[in-house]
Write a protein that holds these residues in place. Sequence first.
Motif, PDB file in Angstrom:
ATOM      1  N   ALA A 221      62.125  27.840-105.676  1.00  0.00           N
ATOM      2  CA  ALA A 221      61.192  27.447-106.324  1.00  0.00           C
ATOM      3  C   ALA A 221      61.243  28.135-107.731  1.00  0.00           C
ATOM      4  N   THR A 246      57.637  23.681-106.884  1.00  0.00           N
ATOM      5  CA  THR A 246      58.103  23.374-105.637  1.00  0.00           C
ATOM      6  C   THR A 246      57.670  21.876-104.838  1.00  0.00           C
ATOM      7  N   THR A 320      63.631  21.334-105.663  1.00  0.00           N
ATOM      8  CA  THR A 320      64.095  22.394-104.606  1.00  0.00           C
ATOM      9  C   THR A 320      65.317  21.497-103.808  1.00  0.00           C
TER      10      THR A 320
END
Length: 400
Positions: A221, A246, A320
């Motif tokens: 992240a 994220t 991510t």
Amino acid sequence: MSSTITKITLKSGAVRYRFVTDGPRKPGGKRCQIRKTFHTKKEAVDELARIRHQSATGSFITPSKVTVDELLDLWLRSAVRGVEKATASNYDSAIRPARLFLGQKRLQQLTEEDVEEFVDWMLTRGRQRGGKPGSSLSVRSVRLTLGRFRSALTLAVRRGWVARNVAEYVRVPREAVKRAARIEQKRRPWDEEEVKAFIEAIKDDRLFGVMLLTLIAERPAEVCGTRWVDVDLDSAGTIAVGNTRTIVYDRTRRRGERNTVVEKDPKTHNGRRVLPLPKPVQAALITFRACQAEEQLAAGEAYEASGYVVVDELGRPFKTDKLRREAHRLMTQAGVRKVRLYDARHACLPWMANNGVPDTVVSAWAGHSDLSFTKRVYVHPDPQSLRAGSDKLGELLSGT
């Protein structure tokens, strides 16, 4: 007491004994009346005495039709007050298995055996997302859900809906814990040779600099949240870690749109840090920035000048999950063992610790707020990690 008990004769001729009494007042002060009927007068007398005594001592539990689902709704509203969106989503996901398995059951009918059966279900077929539906959840996930469920039942005890927390002494079976530990032992981070093999195999890939960022102990992240304004490639040669990007699962959205991107600061003060870039990483990022300039020129107006470091050929920032897929693609291409991105990070911190970097520096580099956590998680009792001790013992035993 007996004067409040009424003798009733049914149409069949059978005799019953009934009373109506006041119980503890409901939330908000509303009156609560309790009516009960028994076959014998003694049963009615005993029950009336019990209700009056428990009402006076504050231990009486008013009969209620509240379900586990309704309790979890109330607990979740309280638990997510003032927390970040990602944390709120994690709480919601953690209690989801309890809703599925126990949600329709009345709270006051819930038993310890029900909770044990719930734990067994999670360990065998409780997974709904993040893998094959109907497969087992990890012990870590089961413990997390069980902990949140205990917390919800504690709220029910405080509200006077149940007399005790039936999940208080329920634990994950020892055999499941041992099995999980054996699996965890098999999942090990890369060793030094695997890191070197990976770097050598991908050095000509467009994402070479990005992969090096994951190897200098940045979390996925953090890598996705890094912007070019956070990177000094000229004089200082540093990278500022302070923004994370994220994915948060939002169940309120339509299917197919539930994975939303959330940007936020690191969880702790120590997570915000400025790292000096190793020379190979600095050089790789300079190359990557030049590559992006060429891509922007070629794409023209179609290019999205997002300002992030980790972007595709049209300037669109990575999530991510995209970063993970690209990393696994390169691992396959390089012919190295596939590991999680967290294990790539995990490969380099022990190397630093085992090669003379002070523990305090390793902990600060990783963004940890607890030095003991760094030692506990990143110092391993394996031959490679213990090599430094062996070398020092060799010096002693050889007399040098």
